[in-house]
Design a protein around this motif. Structure first.
Motif, PDB file in Angstrom:
ATOM      1  N   LEU A   5     -15.727  63.421 -33.591  1.00 10.66           N
ATOM      2  CA  LEU A   5     -14.583  62.985 -34.385  1.00 10.66           C
ATOM      3  C   LEU A   5     -14.968  62.947 -35.858  1.00 10.66           C
ATOM      4  O   LEU A   5     -16.058  62.487 -36.205  1.00 10.66           O
ATOM      5  N   LEU A   6     -14.080  63.440 -36.707  1.00  9.59           N
ATOM      6  CA  LEU A   6     -14.272  63.387 -38.159  1.00  9.59           C
ATOM      7  C   LEU A   6     -13.144  62.575 -38.764  1.00  9.59           C
ATOM      8  O   LEU A   6     -11.994  62.680 -38.335  1.00  9.59           O
ATOM      9  N   PHE A   7     -13.454  61.813 -39.796  1.00  7.37           N
ATOM     10  CA  PHE A   7     -12.452  60.976 -40.445  1.00  7.37           C
ATOM     11  C   PHE A   7     -12.403  61.228 -41.948  1.00  7.37           C
ATOM     12  O   PHE A   7     -13.388  61.671 -42.544  1.00  7.37           O
ATOM     13  N   GLY A   8     -11.263  60.923 -42.548  1.00 12.65           N
ATOM     14  CA  GLY A   8     -11.072  60.989 -43.994  1.00 12.65           C
ATOM     15  C   GLY A   8     -11.381  62.348 -44.578  1.00 12.65           C
ATOM     16  O   GLY A   8     -10.985  63.384 -44.041  1.00 12.65           O
ATOM     17  N   PRO A   9     -12.121  62.355 -45.706  1.00 15.87           N
ATOM     18  CA  PRO A   9     -12.404  63.627 -46.382  1.00 15.87           C
ATOM     19  C   PRO A   9     -13.245  64.582 -45.540  1.00 15.87           C
ATOM     20  O   PRO A   9     -13.172  65.787 -45.746  1.00 15.87           O
ATOM     21  N   LEU A  10     -14.012  64.067 -44.607  1.00 16.86           N
ATOM     22  CA  LEU A  10     -14.778  64.954 -43.725  1.00 16.86           C
ATOM     23  C   LEU A  10     -13.824  65.778 -42.864  1.00 16.86           C
ATOM     24  O   LEU A  10     -14.019  66.974 -42.670  1.00 16.86           O
ATOM     25  N   ARG A  11     -12.801  65.132 -42.358  1.00 18.52           N
ATOM     26  CA  ARG A  11     -11.777  65.826 -41.557  1.00 18.52           C
ATOM     27  C   ARG A  11     -11.066  66.865 -42.413  1.00 18.52           C
ATOM     28  O   ARG A  11     -10.836  67.996 -41.980  1.00 18.52           O
ATOM     29  N   ASP A  12     -10.723  66.483 -43.636  1.00 14.79           N
ATOM     30  CA  ASP A  12     -10.024  67.417 -44.531  1.00 14.79           C
ATOM     31  C   ASP A  12     -10.893  68.634 -44.845  1.00 14.79           C
ATOM     32  O   ASP A  12     -10.394  69.763 -44.859  1.00 14.79           O
ATOM     33  N   LEU A  13     -12.176  68.411 -45.079  1.00 12.94           N
ATOM     34  CA  LEU A  13     -13.098  69.506 -45.386  1.00 12.94           C
ATOM     35  C   LEU A  13     -13.237  70.454 -44.197  1.00 12.94           C
ATOM     36  O   LEU A  13     -13.221  71.676 -44.354  1.00 12.94           O
ATOM     37  N   ALA A  38     -21.450  75.484 -43.541  1.00 13.52           N
ATOM     38  CA  ALA A  38     -22.512  74.922 -44.381  1.00 13.52           C
ATOM     39  C   ALA A  38     -22.017  73.759 -45.243  1.00 13.52           C
ATOM     40  O   ALA A  38     -22.727  72.761 -45.413  1.00 13.52           O
ATOM     41  N   ARG A  39     -20.813  73.858 -45.777  1.00 11.67           N
ATOM     42  CA  ARG A  39     -20.287  72.766 -46.621  1.00 11.67           C
ATOM     43  C   ARG A  39     -20.106  71.492 -45.815  1.00 11.67           C
ATOM     44  O   ARG A  39     -20.443  70.409 -46.277  1.00 11.67           O
ATOM     45  N   LEU A  40     -19.584  71.619 -44.610  1.00 11.64           N
ATOM     46  CA  LEU A  40     -19.403  70.451 -43.757  1.00 11.64           C
ATOM     47  C   LEU A  40     -20.761  69.884 -43.344  1.00 11.64           C
ATOM     48  O   LEU A  40     -20.967  68.669 -43.356  1.00 11.64           O
ATOM     49  N   GLY A  41     -21.696  70.759 -42.995  1.00 10.37           N
ATOM     50  CA  GLY A  41     -23.035  70.302 -42.632  1.00 10.37           C
ATOM     51  C   GLY A  41     -23.682  69.509 -43.748  1.00 10.37           C
ATOM     52  O   GLY A  41     -24.295  68.465 -43.514  1.00 10.37           O
ATOM     53  N   GLU A  42     -23.533  69.988 -44.972  1.00  9.39           N
ATOM     54  CA  GLU A  42     -24.075  69.273 -46.131  1.00  9.39           C
ATOM     55  C   GLU A  42     -23.381  67.931 -46.309  1.00  9.39           C
ATOM     56  O   GLU A  42     -24.022  66.911 -46.565  1.00  9.39           O
ATOM     57  N   ALA A  43     -22.067  67.899 -46.143  1.00  6.24           N
ATOM     58  CA  ALA A  43     -21.303  66.655 -46.299  1.00  6.24           C
ATOM     59  C   ALA A  43     -21.703  65.623 -45.247  1.00  6.24           C
ATOM     60  O   ALA A  43     -21.786  64.433 -45.547  1.00  6.24           O
ATOM     61  N   LEU A  44     -21.986  66.064 -44.026  1.00 12.64           N
ATOM     62  CA  LEU A  44     -22.368  65.124 -42.964  1.00 12.64           C
ATOM     63  C   LEU A  44     -23.696  64.441 -43.262  1.00 12.64           C
ATOM     64  O   LEU A  44     -23.938  63.328 -42.800  1.00 12.64           O
ATOM     65  N   VAL A  49     -22.530  58.535 -45.528  1.00 13.18           N
ATOM     66  CA  VAL A  49     -21.886  58.974 -44.284  1.00 13.18           C
ATOM     67  C   VAL A  49     -22.590  58.265 -43.124  1.00 13.18           C
ATOM     68  O   VAL A  49     -23.809  58.290 -43.014  1.00 13.18           O
ATOM     69  N   GLN A  50     -21.808  57.608 -42.289  1.00  9.74           N
ATOM     70  CA  GLN A  50     -22.360  56.896 -41.145  1.00  9.74           C
ATOM     71  C   GLN A  50     -21.993  57.624 -39.855  1.00  9.74           C
ATOM     72  O   GLN A  50     -20.987  58.321 -39.796  1.00  9.74           O
ATOM     73  N   VAL A  51     -22.826  57.422 -38.841  1.00 11.43           N
ATOM     74  CA  VAL A  51     -22.604  58.031 -37.531  1.00 11.43           C
ATOM     75  C   VAL A  51     -22.405  56.916 -36.515  1.00 11.43           C
ATOM     76  O   VAL A  51     -23.197  55.970 -36.461  1.00 11.43           O
ATOM     77  N   ALA A  52     -21.341  57.037 -35.747  1.00  8.16           N
ATOM     78  CA  ALA A  52     -21.108  56.107 -34.643  1.00  8.16           C
ATOM     79  C   ALA A  52     -21.276  56.874 -33.341  1.00  8.16           C
ATOM     80  O   ALA A  52     -20.666  57.923 -33.146  1.00  8.16           O
ATOM     81  N   LEU A  53     -22.116  56.351 -32.473  1.00  9.38           N
ATOM     82  CA  LEU A  53     -22.331  56.925 -31.153  1.00  9.38           C
ATOM     83  C   LEU A  53     -21.715  55.977 -30.137  1.00  9.38           C
ATOM     84  O   LEU A  53     -22.134  54.814 -30.043  1.00  9.38           O
ATOM     85  N   ASP A  54     -20.712  56.453 -29.444  1.00 11.54           N
ATOM     86  CA  ASP A  54     -19.977  55.626 -28.480  1.00 11.54           C
ATOM     87  C   ASP A  54     -19.531  54.305 -29.114  1.00 11.54           C
ATOM     88  O   ASP A  54     -19.729  53.227 -28.573  1.00 11.54           O
ATOM     89  N   GLN A  55     -18.996  54.412 -30.322  1.00 12.83           N
ATOM     90  CA  GLN A  55     -18.372  53.341 -31.088  1.00 12.83           C
ATOM     91  C   GLN A  55     -19.359  52.297 -31.620  1.00 12.83           C
ATOM     92  O   GLN A  55     -18.963  51.181 -31.954  1.00 12.83           O
ATOM     93  N   ALA A  56     -20.634  52.652 -31.730  1.00 11.70           N
ATOM     94  CA  ALA A  56     -21.640  51.781 -32.333  1.00 11.70           C
ATOM     95  C   ALA A  56     -22.370  52.572 -33.420  1.00 11.70           C
ATOM     96  O   ALA A  56     -22.830  53.689 -33.173  1.00 11.70           O
ATOM     97  N   ILE A  57     -22.464  51.999 -34.615  1.00  7.09           N
ATOM     98  CA  ILE A  57     -23.151  52.666 -35.726  1.00  7.09           C
ATOM     99  C   ILE A  57     -24.630  52.824 -35.376  1.00  7.09           C
ATOM    100  O   ILE A  57     -25.273  51.870 -34.921  1.00  7.09           O
ATOM    101  N   VAL A  58     -25.144  54.035 -35.569  1.00  4.03           N
ATOM    102  CA  VAL A  58     -26.561  54.314 -35.306  1.00  4.03           C
ATOM    103  C   VAL A  58     -27.174  54.983 -36.528  1.00  4.03           C
ATOM    104  O   VAL A  58     -26.478  55.571 -37.353  1.00  4.03           O
ATOM    105  N   ARG A  59     -28.484  54.889 -36.615  1.00  2.72           N
ATOM    106  CA  ARG A  59     -29.226  55.562 -37.675  1.00  2.72           C
ATOM    107  C   ARG A  59     -30.246  56.489 -37.028  1.00  2.72           C
ATOM    108  O   ARG A  59     -30.761  56.204 -35.954  1.00  2.72           O
TER     109      ARG A  59
END
Length: 79
Positions: A5-13, A38-44, A49-59
């Motif tokens: 899932l992508l949200f906000g400007p990431l989704r738009d990009l 490549a542009r999306l990969g760089e943005a991620l 930019v945070q990543v949620a795995l199964d609705q929990a923020i992970v690093r």
């Protein structure tokens, strides 16, 4: 397959909000996305930019189980 899932400007990009992608880990998932866009990969990998795995923020990198949900959240702003 992971549900991505992508949200906000990431989704738009990207031009998409939700996709199924076959990857073994978050790092592998990012690499597959970057190879396709490549542009999306760089943005991620961008600051804030945070990543949620199964609705929990992970690093860092994490393995992905079948049916995992990975959400990429853009930096938050507000006040």
């Amino acid at each position: 397959m992971a549900k991505v899932l992508l949200f906000g400007p990431l989704r738009d990009l990207a031009g998409w909000r939700e996709r199924e992608i076959d990857a073994a880990s978050i790092a592998g998932l990012k690499a597959l996305i970057a190879a396709e866009d490549a542009r999306l990969g760089e943005a991620l990998g961008g600051p804030g930019v945070q990543v949620a795995l199964d609705q929990a923020i992970v690093r860092g990198d994490r393995p992905l189980a079948a049916g995992a949900e990975v959400a990429f959240l853009p930096p938050m702003s507000g006040g």
